[in-house]
Design an enzyme around this catalytic site. Sequence first.
Site, PDB file in Angstrom:
ATOM      1  N   ASP A 349       0.814  -1.148  -0.002  1.00  0.00           N
ATOM      2  CA  ASP A 349      -0.011  -0.040  -0.077  1.00  0.00           C
ATOM      3  C   ASP A 349       0.777   1.311   0.017  1.00  0.00           C
ATOM      4  O   ASP A 349       1.745   1.357   0.684  1.00  0.00           O
ATOM      5  CB  ASP A 349      -1.090   0.013   1.180  1.00  0.00           C
ATOM      6  CG  ASP A 349      -2.125  -0.997   0.927  1.00  0.00           C
ATOM      7  OD1 ASP A 349      -3.055  -0.668   0.128  1.00  0.00           O
ATOM      8  OD2 ASP A 349      -2.280  -1.846   1.663  1.00  0.00           O
ATOM      9  N   THR A 350       0.401   2.375  -0.863  1.00  0.00           N
ATOM     10  CA  THR A 350       1.230   3.387  -1.033  1.00  0.00           C
ATOM     11  C   THR A 350       0.049   4.667  -1.632  1.00  0.00           C
ATOM     12  O   THR A 350      -0.962   4.044  -1.780  1.00  0.00           O
ATOM     13  CB  THR A 350       2.205   3.055  -2.021  1.00  0.00           C
ATOM     14  OG1 THR A 350       2.938   2.129  -1.865  1.00  0.00           O
ATOM     15  CG2 THR A 350       3.028   4.309  -2.712  1.00  0.00           C
ATOM     16  N   VAL A 351       0.531   5.913  -1.317  1.00  0.00           N
ATOM     17  CA  VAL A 351      -0.341   6.849  -1.872  1.00  0.00           C
ATOM     18  C   VAL A 351       0.717   7.646  -3.160  1.00  0.00           C
ATOM     19  O   VAL A 351       1.722   7.900  -2.682  1.00  0.00           O
ATOM     20  CB  VAL A 351      -0.823   7.885  -1.194  1.00  0.00           C
ATOM     21  CG1 VAL A 351      -1.846   7.198  -0.022  1.00  0.00           C
ATOM     22  CG2 VAL A 351       0.051   8.662  -0.479  1.00  0.00           C
ATOM     23  N   ILE A 366       5.563  10.227  -3.978  1.00  0.00           N
ATOM     24  CA  ILE A 366       5.044   9.042  -3.679  1.00  0.00           C
ATOM     25  C   ILE A 366       5.393   8.711  -2.309  1.00  0.00           C
ATOM     26  O   ILE A 366       6.564   9.078  -1.836  1.00  0.00           O
ATOM     27  CB  ILE A 366       5.428   7.768  -4.670  1.00  0.00           C
ATOM     28  CG1 ILE A 366       4.648   6.731  -4.291  1.00  0.00           C
ATOM     29  CG2 ILE A 366       6.795   7.530  -4.527  1.00  0.00           C
ATOM     30  CD1 ILE A 366       4.292   5.398  -5.637  1.00  0.00           C
ATOM     31  N   SER A 368       4.781   6.107   1.416  1.00  0.00           N
ATOM     32  CA  SER A 368       4.310   4.709   1.752  1.00  0.00           C
ATOM     33  C   SER A 368       4.570   4.190   2.967  1.00  0.00           C
ATOM     34  O   SER A 368       5.701   4.486   3.587  1.00  0.00           O
ATOM     35  CB  SER A 368       4.819   3.736   0.778  1.00  0.00           C
ATOM     36  OG  SER A 368       4.819   2.344   0.826  1.00  0.00           O
TER      37      SER A 368
END
Length: 530
Positions: A349-351, A366, A368
Amino acid sequence: MRNFEKATRSVAVSRHAMAATSHPSATLVALQIMEAGGNAMDAAIAASAVQCAVEPGSTGIGGDCFVLFSPGGSDKVIAYNGSGRTPAALTLEWFNERGLTEVPRQSPSAVTIPGAIDAWTRLHADHGRLAFDKVLAPAIRFAEEGYAISPRVHRDWLLEEEVLAADENAARIFLPAGRAPRIGEVHRQPELAATLRRIAAEGRDGFYTGPVAEDMVSYLRSLGGLHTMEDFAAARGDYVTPVATDFRGYTIHECPPNGQGIIALLILNILSRFEAKGDPQSPDRLHIEIEATRLAYAARDALVADPDKADVPMDELLSDGLADRLAAMIDLRHALTDLPPFEMPLHRDTVYISVVDRDRNAVSFINSVFDSFGTGLVAPRSGVVLHNRGQSFSLKAGHPNVVAPLKRPLHTIIPGMVTRGGRVEMPFGVMGGYYQALGHAHLISKVFDYGMDLQEAIDLPRLIPRSGGTFVEAEHTLPAASAQELERRGFSIVPAEGPIGGAQAICIDWENGTLIGGSESRKDGIALGL
């Protein structure tokens, strides 16, 4: 042109500025920051901070980040590596003495020193415009006053209930009713709000020294960790030279190792050896993409590591010779069976955040914590969710990515940037850990090979090779005929465990002076402009 009878959405279009994130609140805050006089860097940091509150499973201040930045719309792309290193006392021998063959997720040994806050404060000081306390103010408000749980956030939270329940601090903060918050319920993180307020006032020292660092160190050491206050105080990110390749007349920029961006470029180099024609979901095209990914990921797992601690052959990975050799191995009659063994991280999961402002500063950002909620360990007084990026290390002696003191692990998170003719064309990125390098190549190919708009390209069905063998995970929307033909060629197509990855991107239309954005339909977010 988009088929308006199809259940999807249009690209976002605007004149002045745009943000694309995986959460509506983060996108809105990014625009508000730019309306208040901030630039794209301010907006990206503010959006990331908001997502640390409202999307706590995906990212957090206890994680890492990487950034690409195009100042003023130029092709002089700046890269920043905000990933953290291991404690000075952590060695391979420490794991061997305990009989461990892999780094356990829910353990302090999986926690490298978080790099995100150092990156935010450095990038803001060097490239931001708005006061730092104003940049963090929206995130503080969400953490303190509360935020409504959105559908994808709830779905991901629900899957981690068992992990969160195993840590008393995580359970207290993230399972307040003994369960994951439901859609529409309001959740608060007062400890995180207080920590963000301290960082807003004191900068990086508010995280890496003093009470917040003491809280993280004491909790990790109580669990058997080797972290020290000196490890935290010494944490520093780096400006690095981007790596790049040409694809169909565009230059694609990535952060260099220890990230896997160079592998996205290798996949594109392999794809450039094949003509793009017909249906982008045809068996032939999917076959080529699958095999290019399997070959490139084999190279990644054998070669990519922290270049400060290992010899990473970056020139060879980007060479025409390697791309030619790997492309020649692809046989459209059947799947390859002779591949090096894989040791790949799974989906994480990451944004990812894209922002372009009025001055055409473009940010690809990015952030995470790796697994959803990272280790699932939370520092008790500061509310910091501690990531598990150390799980990406190898525990095999002699491997380039073997764990060692003060070393960065192989990283899956990678921002991307496209330039052409002296100007930036598109900040872009893809979430989803192991999928990201393939996701970058997939998105770029669909836009520049097939002329798709950003939203069409993002919405296409996705697949990804599993580690080892010929297994390929596919979303249920993959055309049945293509899946059947791939099976006939020797691939084993299996249903994906859930939606694969996520993406955001913003194209700059220099001729019309407008911006065109796309955002991931598999998540809660949106692209919006001014």
